[in-house]
Design a protein around this motif. Structure first.
Motif, PDB file in Angstrom:
ATOM      1  N   LYS A   1       0.609  12.299  10.686  1.00  0.00           N
ATOM      2  CA  LYS A   1      -0.006  11.840   9.228  1.00  0.00           C
ATOM      3  C   LYS A   1      -0.084  10.620   9.035  1.00  0.00           C
ATOM      4  CE  LYS A   1       2.670  15.889   7.156  1.00  0.00           C
ATOM      5  NZ  LYS A   1       3.565  16.543   6.454  1.00  0.00           N
ATOM      6  N   THR A   2       0.760   9.777   9.628  1.00  0.00           N
ATOM      7  CA  THR A   2       0.531   8.263   9.983  1.00  0.00           C
ATOM      8  C   THR A   2      -0.724   7.943  10.341  1.00  0.00           C
ATOM      9  OG1 THR A   2       2.757   7.985   9.945  1.00  0.00           O
ATOM     10  CG2 THR A   2       1.481   6.148  11.031  1.00  0.00           C
ATOM     11  N   LEU A   3      -1.218   8.711  11.469  1.00  0.00           N
ATOM     12  CA  LEU A   3      -2.333   8.229  12.062  1.00  0.00           C
ATOM     13  C   LEU A   3      -3.589   8.812  11.248  1.00  0.00           C
ATOM     14  CD1 LEU A   3      -1.684   9.373  15.679  1.00  0.00           C
ATOM     15  CD2 LEU A   3      -1.329   7.148  14.598  1.00  0.00           C
ATOM     16  N   PHE A   4      -3.473   9.767  10.421  1.00  0.00           N
ATOM     17  CA  PHE A   4      -4.709  10.312   9.439  1.00  0.00           C
ATOM     18  C   PHE A   4      -4.709   9.296   8.393  1.00  0.00           C
ATOM     19  CE2 PHE A   4      -3.954  14.790  11.347  1.00  0.00           C
ATOM     20  CZ  PHE A   4      -4.784  14.364  12.651  1.00  0.00           C
TER      21      PHE A   4
ATOM     22  N   ILE B   1      -7.205   3.893  19.981  1.00  0.00           N
ATOM     23  CA  ILE B   1      -6.780   5.182  20.879  1.00  0.00           C
ATOM     24  C   ILE B   1      -5.428   5.127  20.589  1.00  0.00           C
ATOM     25  CG2 ILE B   1      -6.295   6.057  23.176  1.00  0.00           C
ATOM     26  CD1 ILE B   1      -8.946   4.821  23.947  1.00  0.00           C
ATOM     27  N   VAL B   2      -4.900   6.291  20.207  1.00  0.00           N
ATOM     28  CA  VAL B   2      -3.342   6.589  19.732  1.00  0.00           C
ATOM     29  C   VAL B   2      -2.918   7.625  20.255  1.00  0.00           C
ATOM     30  CG1 VAL B   2      -3.303   4.927  17.715  1.00  0.00           C
ATOM     31  CG2 VAL B   2      -4.082   7.486  17.378  1.00  0.00           C
ATOM     32  N   SER B   3      -1.669   7.984  20.153  1.00  0.00           N
ATOM     33  CA  SER B   3      -0.854   9.223  20.666  1.00  0.00           C
ATOM     34  C   SER B   3      -0.074   9.590  19.566  1.00  0.00           C
ATOM     35  CB  SER B   3      -0.407   9.239  21.976  1.00  0.00           C
ATOM     36  OG  SER B   3       0.654   8.298  21.986  1.00  0.00           O
ATOM     37  N   ALA B   4       0.358  10.747  19.293  1.00  0.00           N
ATOM     38  CA  ALA B   4       1.487  11.188  18.564  1.00  0.00           C
ATOM     39  C   ALA B   4       2.209  12.321  19.254  1.00  0.00           C
ATOM     40  CB  ALA B   4       0.822  11.508  17.103  1.00  0.00           C
ATOM     41  N   THR B   5       3.775  12.310  18.922  1.00  0.00           N
ATOM     42  CA  THR B   5       4.552  13.145  19.414  1.00  0.00           C
ATOM     43  C   THR B   5       5.347  14.017  18.399  1.00  0.00           C
ATOM     44  OG1 THR B   5       6.302  11.559  19.590  1.00  0.00           O
ATOM     45  CG2 THR B   5       5.021  11.876  21.290  1.00  0.00           C
ATOM     46  N   SER B   6       4.681  13.787  17.075  1.00  0.00           N
ATOM     47  CA  SER B   6       5.341  14.677  16.130  1.00  0.00           C
ATOM     48  C   SER B   6       4.378  14.705  14.914  1.00  0.00           C
ATOM     49  CB  SER B   6       6.789  14.060  15.341  1.00  0.00           C
ATOM     50  OG  SER B   6       6.255  12.699  14.951  1.00  0.00           O
ATOM     51  N   GLU B   7       4.680  15.565  14.076  1.00  0.00           N
ATOM     52  CA  GLU B   7       3.767  15.858  12.930  1.00  0.00           C
ATOM     53  C   GLU B   7       3.559  14.659  11.810  1.00  0.00           C
ATOM     54  OE1 GLU B   7       3.211  19.086   9.079  1.00  0.00           O
ATOM     55  OE2 GLU B   7       4.073  19.726  10.910  1.00  0.00           O
ATOM     56  N   SER B   8       4.773  13.963  11.749  1.00  0.00           N
ATOM     57  CA  SER B   8       4.763  12.922  10.811  1.00  0.00           C
ATOM     58  C   SER B   8       4.105  11.603  11.430  1.00  0.00           C
ATOM     59  CB  SER B   8       6.278  12.317  10.549  1.00  0.00           C
ATOM     60  OG  SER B   8       6.915  11.943  11.836  1.00  0.00           O
TER      61      SER B   8
ATOM     62  N   TYR C   1       0.696  -1.140   0.044  1.00  0.00           N
ATOM     63  CA  TYR C   1      -0.076  -0.138   0.070  1.00  0.00           C
ATOM     64  C   TYR C   1       0.823   1.347   0.082  1.00  0.00           C
ATOM     65  CZ  TYR C   1      -4.058  -2.815   0.995  1.00  0.00           C
ATOM     66  OH  TYR C   1      -5.037  -3.878   0.797  1.00  0.00           O
ATOM     67  N   GLU C   2       2.217   0.922   0.017  1.00  0.00           N
ATOM     68  CA  GLU C   2       3.108   2.229   0.009  1.00  0.00           C
ATOM     69  C   GLU C   2       2.679   3.322   1.206  1.00  0.00           C
ATOM     70  OE1 GLU C   2       3.004   3.864  -3.823  1.00  0.00           O
ATOM     71  OE2 GLU C   2       4.050   2.273  -4.891  1.00  0.00           O
ATOM     72  N   THR C   3       2.752   2.660   2.523  1.00  0.00           N
ATOM     73  CA  THR C   3       2.515   3.281   3.495  1.00  0.00           C
ATOM     74  C   THR C   3       3.364   2.755   4.660  1.00  0.00           C
ATOM     75  OG1 THR C   3       0.736   4.572   4.852  1.00  0.00           O
ATOM     76  CG2 THR C   3       0.377   1.981   4.559  1.00  0.00           C
ATOM     77  N   THR C   4       2.812   3.214   5.960  1.00  0.00           N
ATOM     78  CA  THR C   4       3.793   2.762   7.289  1.00  0.00           C
ATOM     79  C   THR C   4       3.137   1.735   7.532  1.00  0.00           C
ATOM     80  OG1 THR C   4       2.539   4.206   8.729  1.00  0.00           O
ATOM     81  CG2 THR C   4       4.737   5.094   7.490  1.00  0.00           C
ATOM     82  N   GLN C   5       3.974   0.843   8.481  1.00  0.00           N
ATOM     83  CA  GLN C   5       3.332  -0.104   9.283  1.00  0.00           C
ATOM     84  C   GLN C   5       2.206   0.112  10.390  1.00  0.00           C
ATOM     85  OE1 GLN C   5       6.429   0.310   9.060  1.00  0.00           O
ATOM     86  NE2 GLN C   5       7.803  -1.481   8.228  1.00  0.00           N
ATOM     87  N   ALA C   6       2.474   1.345  10.893  1.00  0.00           N
ATOM     88  CA  ALA C   6       1.468   1.904  12.029  1.00  0.00           C
ATOM     89  C   ALA C   6       0.265   2.245  11.062  1.00  0.00           C
ATOM     90  CB  ALA C   6       2.112   3.203  12.445  1.00  0.00           C
ATOM     91  N   SER C   7       0.300   2.987   9.785  1.00  0.00           N
ATOM     92  CA  SER C   7      -0.872   3.108   9.417  1.00  0.00           C
ATOM     93  C   SER C   7      -1.860   1.763   8.855  1.00  0.00           C
ATOM     94  CB  SER C   7      -0.831   3.818   8.096  1.00  0.00           C
ATOM     95  OG  SER C   7      -0.185   5.023   8.366  1.00  0.00           O
ATOM     96  N   ILE C   8      -0.875   0.714   8.541  1.00  0.00           N
ATOM     97  CA  ILE C   8      -1.712  -0.633   8.219  1.00  0.00           C
ATOM     98  C   ILE C   8      -2.112  -1.153   9.749  1.00  0.00           C
ATOM     99  CG2 ILE C   8      -1.142  -3.065   7.400  1.00  0.00           C
ATOM    100  CD1 ILE C   8      -1.316  -0.849   5.201  1.00  0.00           C
ATOM    101  N   ALA C   9      -1.473  -1.188  10.831  1.00  0.00           N
ATOM    102  CA  ALA C   9      -1.814  -1.410  12.053  1.00  0.00           C
ATOM    103  C   ALA C   9      -3.188  -0.982  12.480  1.00  0.00           C
ATOM    104  CB  ALA C   9      -0.877  -1.574  13.047  1.00  0.00           C
ATOM    105  N   LEU C  10      -3.228   0.327  11.970  1.00  0.00           N
ATOM    106  CA  LEU C  10      -4.564   1.076  12.683  1.00  0.00           C
ATOM    107  C   LEU C  10      -5.552   0.739  11.550  1.00  0.00           C
ATOM    108  CD1 LEU C  10      -2.917   4.445  13.737  1.00  0.00           C
ATOM    109  CD2 LEU C  10      -3.774   2.525  15.190  1.00  0.00           C
ATOM    110  N   ALA C  11      -5.288   0.662  10.275  1.00  0.00           N
ATOM    111  CA  ALA C  11      -6.283   0.248   9.359  1.00  0.00           C
ATOM    112  C   ALA C  11      -6.929  -0.846   9.787  1.00  0.00           C
ATOM    113  CB  ALA C  11      -5.898   0.312   8.043  1.00  0.00           C
TER     114      ALA C  11
END
Length: 115
Positions: A92-95, A82-89, A60-70
């Motif tokens: 983007k992975t979460l969104f 429920i997730v948290s983020a500590t950076s803008e990147s 899917y040309e994306t990150t492992q985190a995006s796949i795990a959440l999908a």
């Protein structure tokens, strides 16, 4: 949950960062203060989950985190991971996750390796 028509809010949706692919061996545990908390996932099962996430994220040309959440979002019993983020990147992975529509084969693979 299904029997009683309940919903699930997964609290450690990315397993304290393990499902991002950040932690793959003992040395990686030193990368952050959370490292020791993911030691329990560094076993055959956890590494098989990471391998599947690697395969599917490349597809899917994306990150492992995006796949795990999908994957979580594809489960009808999960209302919200429920997730948290500590950076803008990380944001983007979460969104990106809700935009992904995993194939039934991808979901089946992740379900199988996570059992």
């Amino acid at each position: 949950v299904k029997e009683y028509d309940l919903s699930v809010f997964t609290y450690w949706s990315l397993a304290a960062g393990f499902l991002t692919g950040k932690y793959r061996n003992e040395d990686d545990l030193k990368k952050s203060a959370r490292g020791e908390g993911v030691r329990k996932y560094l076993d055959e099962k956890g590494l098989n989950v990471l391998k599947a996430l690697d395969e599917i994220s490349a597809k899917y040309e994306t990150t492992q985190a995006s796949i795990a959440l999908a994957w979580l979002l594809a489960n009808p019993l999960v209302t919200a991971p429920i997730v948290s983020a500590t950076s803008e990147s990380q944001l983007k992975t979460l969104f990106a996750a809700p935009e992904l529509k995993l194939s039934s084969e991808d979901i089946e693979l992740l379900n199988k390796v996570s059992q």
